[in-house]
Design a protein around this motif. Structure first.
Motif, short mmCIF file in Angstrom:
data_model
loop_
_atom_site.label_atom_id
_atom_site.label_comp_id
_atom_site.label_asym_id
_atom_site.label_seq_id
_atom_site.Cartn_x
_atom_site.Cartn_y
_atom_site.Cartn_z
N UNK A 188 0.60 -0.84 0.05
CA UNK A 188 -0.12 0.04 0.07
C UNK A 188 0.72 1.29 0.08
N UNK A 189 0.80 1.83 -1.16
CA UNK A 189 1.75 3.07 -1.36
C UNK A 189 1.25 4.21 -0.37
N UNK A 190 2.39 4.94 0.14
CA UNK A 190 2.00 5.95 1.01
C UNK A 190 1.64 5.67 2.46
N UNK A 191 1.18 4.38 2.60
CA UNK A 191 0.72 4.22 4.26
C UNK A 191 1.69 3.58 4.75
N UNK B 268 -6.49 -3.83 -0.93
CA UNK B 268 -5.85 -2.93 0.07
C UNK B 268 -6.95 -2.49 1.24
N UNK C 269 -6.82 -3.52 5.37
CA UNK C 269 -6.59 -2.62 6.44
C UNK C 269 -7.70 -3.11 7.50
N UNK D 286 -6.99 6.47 5.22
CA UNK D 286 -5.64 6.01 5.20
C UNK D 286 -5.09 5.93 3.84
N UNK D 287 -5.91 5.12 3.16
CA UNK D 287 -5.15 4.81 1.77
C UNK D 287 -5.40 5.86 0.84
N UNK E 264 -2.42 8.06 2.05
CA UNK E 264 -1.16 7.38 1.31
C UNK E 264 -0.98 7.94 -0.18
N UNK E 265 -2.29 7.72 -0.79
CA UNK E 265 -2.30 7.91 -1.99
C UNK E 265 -1.83 9.32 -2.47
N UNK F 127 0.19 11.08 -0.51
CA UNK F 127 1.58 11.36 -0.01
C UNK F 127 2.74 11.18 -0.87
#
Lengths: 264, 453
Positions: free
Chosen positions: A104-107, B403, B407, B420-421, B424-425, B427
């Protein structure tokens, strides 16, 4: 089955109780009447060939949508598990260490661990260094810098297994389901992983359902019961010390033919 | 196709021109001439029935009056800003405490309400006397005749109907001039605050970075919450001379009935580096932007990032272009977009290479959180040289169920896992920004991501 676990009492509610479970995945029947019961403090090992339904069983217990229960029941702590969604089941005390976890990208690994433990994600403005998640990560034998990495991205096979265990441990579950925690892991790491699991299991006093093809990891987990799943059914549950050497000698197919074929 | 401009529009234009005839009296002749030309170009576009621009939703610019706002109160200190005002400016990267900032500027509708060097700037000036100039652009145009060579030279007034309109009728804006060799450590913060409903807030931004100068600019555009509708337009021109390094972070927080039209042009000289972060955090009626960087200098660099939230029924057309014409030029465009509700987002990106040893990368990803949301991605690579290296990646999709369930199986509720995903995307690492700004921007992004869940 009660004969193989002498301390179990008849009619006592188990921690996990699966009764005559039928499950369809994409309109195909994968589980065809599974019965399984795990009581407090027990360690069970589930063995079986590929595509026999092992992963389907654990994903069904975990509550994955797409695994359609067509009949049968699952009780966990005497509650009907099928009424709960995936996160409710996790909260009620079931934790799964995945065989192949997604990336999971970015997590950030640290943030997920912190959220699992009921904390806020790490904010670098609040302090010089993250310690909570980092300690958990280091305890599982991973470098501290894994804390800042994106979940499972660029992790080797062995690192993923350890990362899975860190998360499962952080959940402090009552039932730990380990889906091939030993696949793709070298002998030295296997020893470390095995020891770490047994430490945590005795600390938490939790039950374990472990899926594996190899006996090495079982040296550390010392299972109370072994189950052979074959063609979507538990073909046999018994004493691991008797079953596993026979399985290794004959193979899954051979074991089913020779041992069970004769008794059918 | 030509069409007759309606009588009411003619009347409006006449009033507008009369008002601006008066306003423009203070300007030097060269600027007045350009403004008059821009009016003429606008009227030609209007008469020809041209849309507002090449891309994005069409808007009738005359619905938003550029001289509607009454003069606003100027303030002596950030402390004098209203409570609501302070809250709003913080959502677009402004720090009312002015810590870790070199200068602060607020334009309230069309009034330059506040402009001050902070105490950080004193240290800078003790090292580099007069090393930095930050001032209202209309005043700068009056004061510095050399601006003739810069103003309207990168974003041509005749580019489209919109640039003509903004060039003809802008009021105020900001001029930043970083002198040779001056390194400005802490960001300059500039804010355009819009309060008057139906105002067309048209401003102009000019940054001139002399050789080997460094600076960060945080530009926030925000509204008074009660303000229901308006247009924010801006023409930004940035000139980076040899060895200069400029980062521009611009953050937009408007409302669902706003039209937003920033036009940005950047010219990058030898060994100079330009970085930008564009962040759009609110619903809008329409936004269109297509900042274009000309990497003209030898070994010039550009890195453009954008994070766009497509919310409500927003119609957003956002892209960037880099023209790689200098020897050894390198450029990258990275955009992330989270699109939800009924929003429509069009993501464009273009890399145009004119030299053999140039390199460019374009990455554009969008995450769709609703079935009614729409995303179109148009990555575009043009090469005039077989040896230029241009690459692109584009991905548009929903959150991967795998994903999400993963979680959730850790005990996270679905909305927490989704957020959160999504965070993260969004980020993406923002290289070259001071840590404090990086953390502030990440906070804005993560607050927005939480709000939309």
């Amino acid at each position: 089955m009660f004969d193989i676990i002498p301390w179990r009492k008849a009619n006592k509610a188990m921690l996990l109780e699966i009764k005559d479970l039928y499950v369809q995945v994409e309109d195909r029947e994968v589980l065809k009447g599974v019965d399984l019961a795990i009581d407090l403090g027990e360690v069970h090992v589930l063995m079986g060939p590929n595509a026999s339904g092992k992963t389907t069983l654990v994903k069904t217990i975990t509550g994955y949508p797409g695994y359609k229960v067509t009949s049968g029941r699952i009780f966990f702590k005497s509650e009907d598990l099928l009424l709960k969604d995936i996160s409710e089941r996790a909260i009620s005390g079931i934790a799964l260490a995945y065989q192949n976890p997604p990336q999971i990208r970015g997590v950030k690994f640290r943030d997920l661990l912190r959220i699992i433990a009921g904390r806020e994600p790490w904010n670098p403005l609040n302090g010089p260094e993250e310690t909570f998640a980092t300690e958990l990560i280091v305890a599982a034998g991973l470098d501290a810098d894994f804390a800042n990495r994106d979940l499972n991205i660029g992790f080797s096979g062995g690192e993923r297994k350890r990362a899975e265990l860190v998360q499962v441990f952080a959940m402090r579950p009552d039932l730990m389901i380990l889906d091939e925690p030993d696949s793709g892991v070298d002998i030295d790491s296997l020893k470390a992983i095995g020891k770490r699991i047994s430490e945590v299991v005795s600390d938490l006093g939790c039950c374990v359902l472990v899926i594996t093809h190899h006996r090495h990891i079982l040296q550390y987990l010392r299972p109370d019961v072994a189950h052979l799943i074959y063609g979507g059914k538990i073909m046999r549950s018994g004493n691991p010390e008797e079953m596993i050497p026979r399985l290794e000698e004959l193979g899954y197919e051979g074991y089913v033919k020779h041992t069970l074929g004769a008794s059918r | 196709m030509t069409r007759e401009i309606s009588e009411s529009k003619k009347k409006f234009l006449k009033d507008l021109n009369e008002w601006y005839d008066e306003y423009d009296k203070k300007f030097p002749e060269w600027y007045r001439k350009r403004r008059l030309k821009a009016r003429k170009v606008y009227e030609e576009f209007e008469a020809s029935g041209a849309p507002i621009g090449k891309y994005g939703a069409d808007v009738d610019l005359m619905e938003f009056n550029p001289f509607l706002a009454p003069p606003r109160k100027t303030i002596e200190s950030y402390e004098d800003l209203s409570k609501v005002g302070k809250e709003m400016v913080q959502t677009v990267g402004q720090r009312p405490d002015e810590k870790e900032r070199t200068a602060s500027h607020i334009q309230h509708d069309t009034t330059p309400a506040y402009l001050k060097y902070t105490s950080e700037a004193e240290r800078l000036f003790s090292k580099y006397p007069d090393g930095l100039v930050v001032m209202d652009i209309d005043e700068a145009i009056i004061k510095y005749s050399w601006l003739e060579r810069y103003v309207t030279r990168l974003v041509p007034l005749s580019l489209d109907k919109y640039t003509a309109w903004n060039s003809a009728y802008s009021q105020r804006g900001i001029f930043v001039w970083v002198k040779e060799g001056v390194k400005v450590e802490w960001p300059l913060q500039t804010c355009f605050f819009l309060e008057q409903a139906r105002l067309g807030q048209l401003v102009r931004v000019l940054v001139v970075a002399e050789p080997n100068s460094h600076a960060h600019v945080v530009s926030g555009c925000v509204i008074q919450p009660e303000c229901e509708t308006g247009l924010h337009g801006c023409i930004s021109e940035l000139y980076l001379k040899e060895g200069a390094e400029i980062t521009l972070s611009y953050i937009h927080n408007f409302q669902k009935k706003f039209h937003v039209r920033p036009k940005v042009g950047i010219r990058v000289g030898d060994e100079a580096t330009f970085r930008s972060n564009y962040i759009q955090i609110s619903p809008v009626e329409s936004t269109q932007l297509y900042p274009t960087v000309i990497l003209q200098g030898k070994n010039s660099r550009a890195s453009l990032r954008s994070l766009i939230f497509g919310l409500g029924s927003s119609d957003i057309d956002a892209g960037s272009a880099i023209i790689l014409s200098g020897n050894g030029a390198r450029g990258e465009i990275i955009s992330r977009s989270v699109v939800t509700d009924k929003a429509k987002v069009c993501l464009r990106g273009a890399l145009k290479a004119y030299r053999a040893n140039t390199k460019g990368h374009l990455e554009c990803r969008a995450l769709l959180l609703s079935d009614k949301a729409k995303v179109n991605a148009f990555p575009n690579l043009h090469s005039r040289s077989s040896e230029a290296e241009l690459t692109h990646e584009a991905a548009v999709g929903k959150i991967a169920e795998e994903e999400l369930y993963y979680l959730m199986s850790r005990g996270l509720k679905k909305d927490i896992a989704t957020s959160l995903i999504t965070k993260g995307f969004l980020d993406t690492d923002i290289p070259g920004l001071p840590a404090v700004l990086k953390a502030e921007i990440q906070k804005i992004v993560s607050l927005t991501a939480e709000e939309i869940m």
